[in-house]
Design an enzyme around this catalytic site. Structure first.
Site, PDB file in Angstrom:
ATOM      1  N   ASP A 243       0.847  -1.196   0.000  1.00 28.68           N
ATOM      2  CA  ASP A 243       0.000   0.000   0.000  1.00 28.68           C
ATOM      3  C   ASP A 243       0.887   1.252   0.000  1.00 28.68           C
ATOM      4  OD1 ASP A 243      -2.276   1.591   0.153  1.00 28.68           O
ATOM      5  OD2 ASP A 243      -2.376   1.477   2.342  1.00 28.68           O
ATOM      6  N   GLU A 244       0.389   2.339  -0.586  1.00 26.62           N
ATOM      7  CA  GLU A 244       1.106   3.629  -0.621  1.00 26.62           C
ATOM      8  C   GLU A 244       2.530   3.456  -1.164  1.00 26.62           C
ATOM      9  OE1 GLU A 244      -0.592   6.162  -0.199  1.00 26.62           O
ATOM     10  OE2 GLU A 244      -1.982   6.040   1.472  1.00 26.62           O
ATOM     11  N   GLN A 274       0.638  11.799  -5.113  1.00 26.64           N
ATOM     12  CA  GLN A 274       0.598  12.042  -3.669  1.00 26.64           C
ATOM     13  C   GLN A 274       1.928  11.683  -3.003  1.00 26.64           C
ATOM     14  OE1 GLN A 274      -3.277  11.290  -1.592  1.00 26.64           O
ATOM     15  NE2 GLN A 274      -3.818  10.212  -3.468  1.00 26.64           N
ATOM     16  N   ARG A 611      -8.446  16.856  -0.394  1.00 26.02           N
ATOM     17  CA  ARG A 611      -8.993  16.522   0.934  1.00 26.02           C
ATOM     18  C   ARG A 611     -10.442  17.003   1.055  1.00 26.02           C
ATOM     19  NH1 ARG A 611      -6.642  12.708   1.234  1.00 26.02           N
ATOM     20  NH2 ARG A 611      -5.883  13.317  -0.804  1.00 26.02           N
TER      21      ARG A 611
END
Length: 654
Positions: A243-244, A274, A611
């Site tokens: 993940d990420e 990101q 966001r």
């Protein structure tokens, strides 16, 4: 007999088929479904903000197990323990409890588990302790004092030396290169800095201590230098999910390659747009180079956003188009709204703060948006100082992210030091800390005591080089007695706290508040069956906040959130304000030197914008004096240049 055998076989087939109950086509969009269905080979999922990456990972875990893959053959690597637990818990709800048997956790916790098992191959003690940053700095300071003359000027402080070492490890580059790129003012001190780093590493090995970076370093060494072990571990974890992935550093990417060496079954999920943690060592190139690292890699893009209105995504896409290096993607949403993002200019920082405070009240009172669903984001924490004063004037409760963490408070660090010594008496830094808590013992006395205490468990029979040996003997008795109870951590913690409480009351005027933290610490330890596991988790996944550090606003039912953008990644609010979006601050003037740094600032703006669910206001003062450059900053962020008014409205505060 044959008839009975047939009946048994039929029953088994019915049972197996009854497990296949998930309607993936109904639960997932086409791109998510494609990612979930791919079982083998390398797969990179570019998951745009709010596109359901957690859902995709969750359903893939369920699908693998549903297809007959054993849970213990699956490895899910995340950047927080909470993220892994949440995904596996969701997968269990989707399928069944087998999903919770999957190996899931952070890179560091996985490394810790493997190193405990194979420590002998690396000439490590399996009871090694993991130190936090403060303790690492203390070790470096101890070494630095012995090498550097205290009158010597222009030599880096302990924290800077640790940063140089850590960046060297995580970026996989020599310390000389780190110094040249980021600390050129210390270029003449390279030899002595390297000497300190060598002594630091020797000290850790001698005292059976590992820091966070060591966990990754030793795991990579284990996998590189032991082909049979690498093959065994790779065959154990035949299906790897990360993940990420955009947040991985160079050494983490290398570890993934080594773990997948026998099968190439890697699913990496992340968003290059990101990638905002280069200051921690994250390597943006990892996600860009994934197709080169893993043969025949397939790329799937998740572009449908389930969080924000199309108006907000239109702005996010415009900003993202300005990036130089990226995977091209266009976020879209079926959520429609008449409300458009606004760029708002204010006369000065005071007017900017007044406007945001007033707008927060309007959203809360007139549009019924709870304070908990409103956030103010800033490029740096200091950008909210004026706003904090304004919020206090108006009685608006708020919580600011980035305060003192639970494990960083002095009294909790004291307790942890006792526990580390109980588990590993060779941990000299922790031993020094607890010795110096004894009245009348300073650094010199503690240094004299250390060799005596670490070489003998029968302290009462020795002649101790201090005026009041009975206090040292009492400490030694506590350690010796507690070493028999290391498989009952809560019992050890209670004994340590009972010993420590008189010291706490003598040392801190606000000890009643700190005692609540100690109660919390006992509760934390109750969930563990060994002191080693408890200390490892405290080091790798520390609790967030101290009871003594929660402000009044945070204790109320509702509060406005103030946060840096880095701290807000992964979170969402209905209404978001981005404060101080003036060129020179956002992007920072320090990022103007290279295109890579400027691109990361742009990605930071993209993260901030995405966001927001419905309302987005970006404010900037037109009269901000920058003391570092002696310039007046007045233009909005360059990332917002030339964006059409029908995408980004312009407001002026009168």
């Amino acid at each position: 007999m044959d008839d009975i055998a047939v009946k048994k076989y039929t029953l088994k087939r019915v049972n197996t088929e009854s497990v296949y109950k998930i309607d993936y086509e109904k639960e997932l969009n086409p791109e998510q479904l494609e990612a979930v269905k791919q079982q083998t080979g390398a797969l990179l999922v570019i998951a745009g903000a709010g596109s359901g990456k957690t859902r995709t990972l969750t359903y893939r875990v369920a699908r693998l197990i549903e297809d007959g893959v054993k849970p213990n053959n699956i490895l899910l690597l995340t950047f927080t323990k909470k993220a892994a637990q949440e995904m596996l818990s969701r997968a269990s709800i989707v399928l069944d409890e087998r999903c919770e048997q999957v190996a899931g956790g952070t890179f560091h916790s996985f490394s810790n588990m493997i190193l405990r098992k194979y420590s002998a191959l690396l000439e490590l003690q399996n009871n090694f302790t993991i130190t936090d940053r403060t303790d690492c700095e203390d070790i470096i300071n101890h070494i630095r004092t012995n090498i550097i003359d205290k009158h010597e000027k222009r030599f880096p402080k302990k924290g800077t030396i640790l940063d140089i070492y850590s960046k060297s490890v995580n970026k996989n580059i020599p310390s000389e290169e780190v110094i040249s790129n980021e600390y050129s003012q210390f270029s003449e001190a390279v030899d002595k800095i390297n000497e300190i780093i060598r002594e630091y590493n020797a000290y850790k090995r001698k005292n059976s201590i590992l820091d966070y970076d060591d966990l990754l370093l030793y795991l990579r060494t284990l996998l590189e230098c032991n082909p049979e072990i690498r093959k065994k571990i790779s065959n154990q974890y035949k299906y790897i999910m990360v993940d990420e992935y955009q947040d991985t550093n160079t050494i983490q990417a290398q570890i993934i390659e080594l773990l997948a060496s026998e099968h190439n079954n890697v699913m990496a999920v992340g968003d290059d747009s990101q990638s905002i943690y280069s200051f921690r060592g994250a390597n943006f190139k990892n996600i860009l180079e994934f197709p080169q690292r893993f043969k025949n890699a397939k790329i799937i893009k998740l572009e449908r956003n389930y969080r924000s209105t199309q108006n907000i995504l239109a702005l996010a896409n415009e900003v993202l188009n300005k990036a130089k290096e990226k995977y091209s993607k266009t976020l879209y949403s079926t959520i429609e709204s008449e409300i458009k993002p606004a760029l708002i200019s204010a006369k000065d920082m005071s007017t900017e703060a007044q406007f945001i405070a007033q707008r927060v009240l309007e959203l809360s009172e007139e549009e019924d948006i709870p304070l908990n669903d409103i956030c103010v984001l800033a490029r740096s924490a200091r950008m909210t100082y004026n706003l904090e004063i304004e919020l206090a004037k108006r009685g608006i409760p708020y919580r600011k992210f980035g305060g003192m963490k639970f494990m960083e408070t002095a009294h909790i660090k004291d307790i942890t030091a006792y526990l580390r010594v109980i588990l590993n008496p060779m941990d000299a830094i922790s031993y020094m800390r607890i010795l110096m808590l004894i009245d009348g013992i300073g650094a010199q006395s503690a240094n004299k005591l250390l060799p005596v205490l670490t070489q003998s468990s029968q302290t009462s029979d020795l002649k101790l080089p201090v005026k009041n040996p009975e206090k040292v003997i009492n400490l030694s008795k506590l350690i010796n007695k507690s070493q028999k109870d290391i498989y009952s951590p809560s019992k050890v913690v209670k004994a340590v706290i009972e010993y420590y409480e008189p010291i706490l009351k003598e040392k801190y005027d606000d000890y009643p508040k700190r005692e609540k933290d100690l109660e919390h610490f006992i509760n934390l330890s109750a969930g563990y069956s060994s002191l080693e596991d408890f200390l490892s988790d405290l080091a790798l996944e520390p609790p967030d906040s101290s009871i003594t550090d929660v402000d009044e606003g945070a204790q109320k039912d509702e509060y406005l959130t103030l946060s840096t953008i880095h701290s807000a990644k992964g979170l969402e609010w209905k209404a978001v304000f981005i404060i101080g979006a003036v060129d020179g601050r956002f992007p920072s003037v320090y990022s103007f030197n290279t295109m890579d740094e400027l691109d990361e600032e742009l990605r930071l703006m993209y993260v901030a914008i995405t966001r927001a669910k419905t309302h987005l206001g970006i404010t900037y003062p037109i009269d901000m004096y920058d003391y570092s450059t002696s310039m007046v900053l007045s233009k909005p962020s360059r990332f917002l240049d030339n964006i059409p008014q029908d995408i980004l409205e312009r407001w002026v505060i009168e």
